[in-house]
Scaffold this active site. Structure first.
Site, PDB file in Angstrom:
ATOM      1  N   ARG A   1      23.099 -34.800  10.408  1.00  0.00           N
ATOM      2  CA  ARG A   1      24.548 -34.778   9.889  1.00  0.00           C
ATOM      3  C   ARG A   1      25.369 -34.197  10.831  1.00  0.00           C
ATOM      4  NH1 ARG A   1      26.581 -30.903   6.786  1.00  0.00           N
ATOM      5  NH2 ARG A   1      24.862 -30.211   5.925  1.00  0.00           N
TER       6      ARG A   1
ATOM      7  N   HIS B   1      28.688 -31.679   4.670  1.00  0.00           N
ATOM      8  CA  HIS B   1      27.720 -32.238   3.719  1.00  0.00           C
ATOM      9  C   HIS B   1      28.585 -33.290   2.909  1.00  0.00           C
ATOM     10  CE1 HIS B   1      24.680 -32.603   0.656  1.00  0.00           C
ATOM     11  NE2 HIS B   1      25.669 -32.282  -0.175  1.00  0.00           N
TER      12      HIS B   1
ATOM     13  N   TYR C   1      28.159 -22.211   8.536  1.00  0.00           N
ATOM     14  CA  TYR C   1      26.671 -22.035   8.504  1.00  0.00           C
ATOM     15  C   TYR C   1      25.871 -22.490   9.733  1.00  0.00           C
ATOM     16  CZ  TYR C   1      26.924 -26.508   6.281  1.00  0.00           C
ATOM     17  OH  TYR C   1      27.155 -27.962   5.756  1.00  0.00           O
TER      18      TYR C   1
END
Length: 370
Positions: A266, A270, A279
């Site tokens: 990805r 998200h 993160y």
């Protein structure tokens, strides 16, 4: 990895541990297991797959832009996952039925989605985003992993009807830790339902890396349920198509369910409500950018003299045209009055519903008074 095998390796390991046909640098790699499933794919077909992926990336970027501009409440990007979605989606038969998560924009595209279909749900308009019967896709599922149970139920119905169909369900690496997914595989295996499970391992379940989901390849879980599996390079569109054709043939021929793990990445957040910089390390992102699924096909076609400037220009025009129509459809949607949510809930008038309508009307009126 061959069907029914699962070598013990770290789940974070890269694409070297997957089946592939086109390497990241565009080199064609002989693959006796997968090549036979795509022996009909010539360079014309490869250019069409390339076109599909470019159009999908443009749809995705337009969705992000529309959300940032306040036209959509949310958008779930699929940048980087074009090969996994286009490759598997183009392998489906017209009568197969798909049970997606919320990120399968590319599968929607391969099933003939109209421009407004991509945005209707994310805009909060009436309907389930599209007509499920027309596209052969169930409504987008927000509850993580729930769609796998729906797919197995549908697959059991196929068995009872004796139909020549397959139920296909898509989910991410994070969903593999959900009870629903494991329960779905138990039922599918027990009843030999014609279901294909497609795990798009994009390495991140929101902010949690795949290494926390499992220390072993996710494809290795399926054989524990009696389901054969393949772990493929999810950024290789030909490998994804070949693997999906194998899985569909397995399920359609009465052998029961099959499982694919498409190892991809990805590249974006998200959803548009997420900030991956909090993160995720930029170094990791750079590594996967070098494995871009679109650049990989372009490199291969260019190396064999099958990529022209005219094709690239035509593809970009097509992508921009689809995005333009998508934007126009989005902005042109007429939002129903808020109280219309109570219309057509029951066939006959219902006192409880009328009371709720009155209470909601009073709530809305309180904003006008303020």
């Amino acid at each position: 990895m061959s069907p029914n095998t699962s070598p013990i390796v770290d789940a974070q390991n890269d694409l070297e541990l997957t089946e592939r046909i086109i390497a990241p640098d565009g080199t064609r790699v002989p693959n006796p297991q997968l090549d036979r499933w795509i022996d009909d794919i010539d360079y014309v077909a490869m250019r069409e797959l390339h076109r599909d992926m470019v159009v999908l990336r443009r749809i995705d970027s337009e969705g992000v832009a529309l959300q940032r501009q306040g036209q959509l409440g949310l958008w779930a990007p699929c940048n980087g996952q074009e090969a996994a979605q286009i490759g598997t989606g183009r392998a489906l038969a017209p009568n197969d039925f798909v049970f997606p998560s919320y990120r399968e924009t590319g599968v929607m595209y391969t099933r003939g989605a109209e421009p407004g279909d991509y945005v209707r749900m994310w805009r909060g308009e009436e309907g389930a985003a599209y007509d499920p019967a027309r596209l052969g896709i169930a409504p987008l599922q927000i509850i993580i992993g729930a769609q796998t149970l729906h797919a197995v139920g549908y697959g059991m119905g196929i068995l009872h009807d004796g139909a020549d169909e397959v139920a296909v369900t898509y989910f991410g690496d994070g969903a593999t830790s959900q009870g629903d997914v494991n329960e779905a595989m138990i039922f599918a295996s027990s009843y030999r339902a014609p279901v294909v499970f497609v795990c798009q391992n994009n390495h991140w379940a929101i902010s949690e890396p795949v290494g926390l989901q499992s220390q072993y390849p996710l494809a290795g879980r399926a054989p524990g349920f009696g389901i054969p599996s393949l772990r493929v390079d999810g950024n290789d569109v030909l490998a994804c198509m070949a693997a999906m054709r194998w899985a569909l043939d397995h399920a359609r021929s009465g052998k029961g369910p099959a499982y694919l793990e498409a190892v991809t990445y990805r590249m974006g957040p998200h959803t548009t409500a997420d900030d991956p910089k909090r993160y995720r390390d930029d170094t990791e992102l750079a590594v996967w950018r070098d494995r871009d699924p679109i650049a990989r096909v372009e490199a291969h076609l260019r190396a064999v003299g099958e990529l022209t400037d005219e094709h690239l220009e035509s593809v970009q025009q097509t992508a921009d045209d689809v995005a333009r129509k998508m934007r126009a459809a989005c902005i042109g949607m007429q939002t129903r009055p808020a109280l219309a949510v109570f219309d057509r809930v029951y066939a006959e008038p219902h006192s409880g519903l009328e009371r709720q309508r009155d209470e909601y009307a009073a709530y809305l009126a309180s904003f006008e008074e303020a």
